[in-house]
Design an enzyme around this catalytic site. Structure first.
Site, PDB file in Angstrom:
ATOM      1  N   HIS A 174       0.835  -1.291   0.142  1.00  0.00           N
ATOM      2  CA  HIS A 174      -0.032   0.100   0.043  1.00  0.00           C
ATOM      3  C   HIS A 174       0.927   1.358   0.132  1.00  0.00           C
ATOM      4  O   HIS A 174       0.504   2.274  -0.539  1.00  0.00           O
ATOM      5  CB  HIS A 174      -0.892   0.055   1.274  1.00  0.00           C
ATOM      6  CG  HIS A 174      -1.950   0.984   1.247  1.00  0.00           C
ATOM      7  ND1 HIS A 174      -2.315   1.787   2.200  1.00  0.00           N
ATOM      8  CD2 HIS A 174      -2.712   1.493   0.256  1.00  0.00           C
ATOM      9  CE1 HIS A 174      -3.028   2.817   2.292  1.00  0.00           C
ATOM     10  NE2 HIS A 174      -3.422   2.877   1.012  1.00  0.00           N
ATOM     11  N   GLU A 195       1.645   2.046  -3.330  1.00  0.00           N
ATOM     12  CA  GLU A 195       0.683   2.592  -4.283  1.00  0.00           C
ATOM     13  C   GLU A 195       0.723   3.943  -4.256  1.00  0.00           C
ATOM     14  O   GLU A 195       0.334   4.733  -5.157  1.00  0.00           O
ATOM     15  CB  GLU A 195      -0.720   2.110  -3.675  1.00  0.00           C
ATOM     16  CG  GLU A 195      -1.780   2.446  -4.416  1.00  0.00           C
ATOM     17  CD  GLU A 195      -2.965   2.499  -3.897  1.00  0.00           C
ATOM     18  OE1 GLU A 195      -3.837   3.577  -3.559  1.00  0.00           O
ATOM     19  OE2 GLU A 195      -3.252   1.224  -3.055  1.00  0.00           O
ATOM     20  N   HIS A 196       1.210   4.742  -3.085  1.00  0.00           N
ATOM     21  CA  HIS A 196       1.211   6.096  -2.837  1.00  0.00           C
ATOM     22  C   HIS A 196       2.244   6.402  -3.316  1.00  0.00           C
ATOM     23  O   HIS A 196       2.178   7.485  -4.095  1.00  0.00           O
ATOM     24  CB  HIS A 196       1.260   6.352  -1.409  1.00  0.00           C
ATOM     25  CG  HIS A 196      -0.373   6.359  -0.784  1.00  0.00           C
ATOM     26  ND1 HIS A 196      -0.946   7.611  -0.329  1.00  0.00           N
ATOM     27  CD2 HIS A 196      -1.041   5.273  -0.384  1.00  0.00           C
ATOM     28  CE1 HIS A 196      -2.353   6.991   0.360  1.00  0.00           C
ATOM     29  NE2 HIS A 196      -2.333   5.744   0.262  1.00  0.00           N
ATOM     30  N   GLU A 235      -5.369   8.344   6.342  1.00  0.00           N
ATOM     31  CA  GLU A 235      -6.357   7.283   5.485  1.00  0.00           C
ATOM     32  C   GLU A 235      -6.682   6.070   6.541  1.00  0.00           C
ATOM     33  O   GLU A 235      -8.072   5.716   6.409  1.00  0.00           O
ATOM     34  CB  GLU A 235      -5.797   6.468   4.335  1.00  0.00           C
ATOM     35  CG  GLU A 235      -6.423   5.738   3.469  1.00  0.00           C
ATOM     36  CD  GLU A 235      -5.823   5.252   2.358  1.00  0.00           C
ATOM     37  OE1 GLU A 235      -6.392   4.442   1.598  1.00  0.00           O
ATOM     38  OE2 GLU A 235      -4.603   5.434   2.069  1.00  0.00           O
TER      39      GLU A 235
END
Length: 433
Positions: free
Chosen positions: A65, A68-69, A145
């Protein structure tokens, strides 16, 4: 039509007067699948890597994850603003999604802007800088998030339910990692995860819309030739993930998570079907009957007749070697036990009594409409190609799907209900303390 996809499959997988699906494997091992949709003025293109949260080493939880950023934060030739401006300047959309078994970076643009989208996405995937300062900035963004998700009781109950049903297995871990994982993540570990998985033989590119397959392959080859991967030796495409040990433990019983909220969130469920299970179409019919709409049994019994909840439905999650099913409702805290009793009873009824012809026809009609309407946009078709390549190893056209759904019988539904109901069940509740 159903076509098996092996590593060397090349050429046309499906063709009719409405579309054409083709597959090409470049010498480097990069796989390209496209669906040409005549008359479309837009294209959705996705760059897939078959790595998800389940593939992370113990010291790398949250790395998938994190990447992904970070891939949007700049490459050796583009800044984060350059990447954003490239898509904003043409009215396109770009984003990414991390799952438990794959990661996808995608964009939807006008057909004329496909060359730009391929160039930028290729740059992001092959040339990410993973700048330490950007990582610290993004660490804060990801923590926000995760905090947002933890503050949403519906998201939380689904996350905790998956962890309860798949307890002790990597599939049971949160996709984004925990706040502790993100705080502890080191740049070297995230970079090692990137170096391990982001390689030509792991890359699958899928696209759907107003495109020409040969031109797409040319664009991809040209973009890769200008990237750090240009010197990659010829390679076989990475092997598709195979089903492993299905004996994943399940924590039955009840887990309650206290939160300062007004409404309790409840899920009852257990082990379901893996993604490639041949009974998955019967399971879809079961869900349509049990909790798929306003005429479903859960909606009618839990909400309409008893007034126990506003929202209620059933769902499934499916992976290569495991799956789960659940029945959800949001209700007042003092109604939790009553809701669990009703959901249990409705599941048990499906194991005992035959579904009527009328109810079966209504469920099939609902699935038929949802399937066809879901394939009306380029994004859905792009994702379907990714699933065919990475998960199922076969391409199934819409006509074949509809025929398979139409062939499901009432006894098939009862059989899958018995299969679900025979496994241990878990109840997850998020409620005020």
């Amino acid at each position: 039509m159903r076509v098996t996809i092996d590593p060397h499959t090349q050429g046309t997988l499906h063709s009719d007067e409405g579309s054409s699906v083709r597959r090409t494997v470049l010498p480097s091992g990069v796989r390209i699948l496209s669906e040409e949709m005549p008359g479309q003025r837009s294209v959705t293109v996705g760059f897939w890597i078959a790595v998800g949260s389940r593939d992370e080493a113990a010291h790398q939880h949250g790395s998938t994850h994190f990447l992904e950023h970070l891939l949007f934060k700049g490459t050796s030739s583009r800044s984060a603003l350059d990447i954003a401006a490239a898509f904003d300047g043409v009215g396109g959309d770009s984003n990414a999604m991390t799952g438990k078994e794959s990661t996808c970076y995608y964009a939807r643009v006008l057909d004329a802007d496909l060359p730009m989208a391929v160039d930028v996405l290729t740059d992001m995937v092959t040339s990410a800088v993973l700048d330490p300062e950007e990582m610290e900035t993004e660490r804060g963004v990801i923590l926000e998030e995760l905090a947002m998700d933890l503050d949403d009781p519906v998201d939380l109950v689904h996350e905790r339910f998956a962890g309860q049903v798949l307890d002790g297995h990597p599939l049971g871990r949160p996709i984004g990692g925990t706040p502790d994982d993100i705080r502890a993540a080191r740049r070297d570990d995230v970079h090692a995860h990137y170096s391990r998985w982001y390689r030509p033989e792991e890359l699958v590119i899928t696209a759907a819309g107003g495109l020409d397959h040969d031109e797409l392959c040319r664009l991809v080859a040209e973009a890769l030739d200008g990237s750090p991967w240009r010197t990659a030796a010829a390679a076989e495409p990475a092997r598709r993930r195979v089903a492993g040990d299905r004996g994943i433990p399940i924590q039955s019983g009840r887990e309650t998570v206290a939160r300062p909220i007004e409404q309790a969130q409840v899920i009852l469920g257990g082990r379901g079907l893996a993604a490639g299970d041949p009974d998955r179409f019967a399971l879809s019919v079961l869900h349509a009957i049990l909790g798929g709409g306003m005429s479903s049994r859960l909606f009618q019994e839990v909400r309409e007749r008893r007034g126990l909840a506003y929202a209620t439905y059933s769902f499934s999650g499916a992976y290569t070697d495991a799956g789960y099913y659940g029945l959800y409702a949001g209700c007042l805290p003092n109604k939790v036990d009553a809701v669990v009793d009703v959901m249990t009873a409705e599941l048990e009824k499906l194991t005992e009594a035959t579904v009527s012809d009328q109810e079966l026809a209504r469920a099939k009609g609902q699935l038929r409409g949802a399937t066809v309407l879901g394939m009306e946009d380029t994004s859905s078709r792009m994702s379907r190609l990714g699933s065919a390549e990475l998960v199922r190893g076969e391409f199934v056209d819409v006509s074949e799907i509809l025929e398979t759904i139409a062939a499901v019988t009432a006894e098939d539904v009862r059989g899958i209900a018995r299969r679900l109901a025979s496994s241990p069940r878990a109840v997850t509740v998020v409620a005020p303390s």
